[in-house]
Write a protein that holds these residues in place. Structure first.
Motif, short mmCIF file in Angstrom:
data_model
loop_
_atom_site.label_atom_id
_atom_site.label_comp_id
_atom_site.label_asym_id
_atom_site.label_seq_id
_atom_site.Cartn_x
_atom_site.Cartn_y
_atom_site.Cartn_z
N THR A 236 45.81 89.00 13.56
CA THR A 236 45.60 88.94 15.01
C THR A 236 44.12 88.84 15.34
O THR A 236 43.71 88.04 16.19
N TYR B 281 42.72 85.38 17.05
CA TYR B 281 42.48 85.42 18.49
C TYR B 281 41.14 86.02 18.90
O TYR B 281 40.66 85.76 19.99
N TYR C 206 55.56 93.90 15.77
CA TYR C 206 54.78 93.94 14.54
C TYR C 206 55.39 94.88 13.50
O TYR C 206 56.12 95.82 13.82
N THR D 8 48.70 96.17 14.15
CA THR D 8 48.47 95.83 15.55
C THR D 8 49.09 96.81 16.53
O THR D 8 49.86 96.45 17.41
N ASP E 25 52.41 88.60 12.28
CA ASP E 25 51.77 87.45 12.91
C ASP E 25 52.29 87.29 14.34
O ASP E 25 53.50 87.15 14.55
N SER E 26 51.39 87.33 15.32
CA SER E 26 51.79 87.19 16.72
C SER E 26 52.48 85.86 16.98
O SER E 26 53.43 85.79 17.77
N VAL F 200 53.62 92.00 21.79
CA VAL F 200 52.47 91.48 21.04
C VAL F 200 51.18 92.02 21.63
O VAL F 200 51.17 92.62 22.70
N ALA G 218 46.82 87.82 22.10
CA ALA G 218 47.64 86.72 21.59
C ALA G 218 48.28 85.91 22.70
O ALA G 218 48.87 84.86 22.44
#
Length: 314
Positions: free
Chosen positions: A102, A106, A197, A202, A226-227, A243, A247
């Motif tokens: 993440t 991002y 997640y 995260t 993974d978002s 999320v 993201a």
């Protein structure tokens, strides 16, 4: 005594006292490693390792003190090399960053691009993994700096500083019934299939805690690190996604999905940067930290590395 002996002791400990594996890692012979350690013990007048026959079984009590001193010596040797590299070529080298997906996807693109503008001769090496891996990579000096939300504060050998705060967001397919509600609550989410997640990534801890505090059992049907993966499965109609807000900040990041803030449900998370305590940081490492957040400055980082106050109080 010499640095080779110190390296052999360190590697033996890292390899769980397996001298054969230590020798392989150091590209030498097992008898050579064993002999060097014995010679160091003779010179010091203490046994570093307890043995059963020819096999070493554990560190002795004096061996634990010897190991700590060796770690300090080897760390300072590495610092000397970095200082030489720094002043021989102040604007070149490699910045190694350990982080989660993440952050890499991002958060880091803008500061990484800016650093490349400021230091065009500096290469960037990204190591992506779980937060515990991020901490380990910094501790093992695979990376100069670590960035993650979880785990970093659990390692006393790391200096960590708050970098920025963030919250979670909900992602839903257009037309989802929950979009009719003015304010989505935890009870609403507990009745829906959820996609979020993996427990170690995260801010997942905050999500679990929020449901537990209300006595709710969420129906998590899919976990990912993974978002983008989470958003993909939300688009397929498998459930409601939870999320990180970074993201989904920007329409281009969430095509075909509706986004709702979830800070009122799961609270605020703090992303932190980490450095190995006692390690010399090159100037472009410090500059990169400054680019990550207005909270960070090289003076602040120096104070933290020198142990002047608690990390969160600086």
């Amino acid at each position: 005594m010499n640095l080779h002996q110190f390296r052999f002791v360190l590697e033996a400990v890292r390899r769980n006292l397996n001298l054969t594996e230590a020798a392989k890692a150091l590209h030498t012979s097992q008898p050579g490693v064993s002999k060097a350690i014995l010679e160091l013990e003779d010179e010091l007048g203490v046994d570093i390792f307890a043995r059963h026959g020819k096999r070493i079984k554990r560190l002795t009590e004096p061996g634990q003190h010897v190991l700590r001193s060796i770690e300090i010596i080897m760390r300072e040797v590495a610092n000397l090399k970095r200082i030489g590299e720094q002043y021989a070529a102040q604007d070149s080298g490699t910045l190694s960053i350990a982080t989660t997906h993440t952050q890499a996807r991002y958060v880091l693109p803008a500061p990484v691009a800016r650093l490349r503008q400021l230091y065009p001769k500096v290469g960037i090496s990204l190591h992506q993994g779980a937060p515990d891996q991020v901490a380990r990579w910094v501790l093992e000096e695979v990376a100069d700096i670590g960035i993650a939300t979880e785990s970093l504060t659990q390692y006393p050998e790391l200096v960590t500083l708050p970098c920025y705060e963030w919250q979670h967001a909900l992602v839903l397919p257009p037309g989802h019934p929950l979009l009719q509600r003015e304010r989505i609550g935890l009870e609403d989410l507990a009745q829906a299939p959820l996609i979020t997640y993996h427990p170690t990534f995260t801010g997942r801890t905050r999500i679990d805690q929020a449901f537990a505090q209300r006595g709710l059992a969420p129906n998590i049907v899919l976990e990912a690190i993974d978002s983008d993966v989470i958003k993909t499965y939300v688009k397929l109609g498998m459930g409601v996604g939870i999320v990180a807000e970074m993201a989904v900040s920007g329409d281009e990041r969430t095509p075909e999905l509706a986004v709702r803030p979830a800070g009122h449900l799961f609270g605020t998370n703090v992303a932190r940067v980490a450095f190995k305590r006692g390690v010399y940081l090159r100037q472009f490492v410090l500059r990169f930290a400054e680019l990550l957040s207005e909270r960070l400055s090289r003076d602040l980082i120096y104070k933290a590395l020198e142990g002047q106050g608690h990390d969160d109080q600086l």
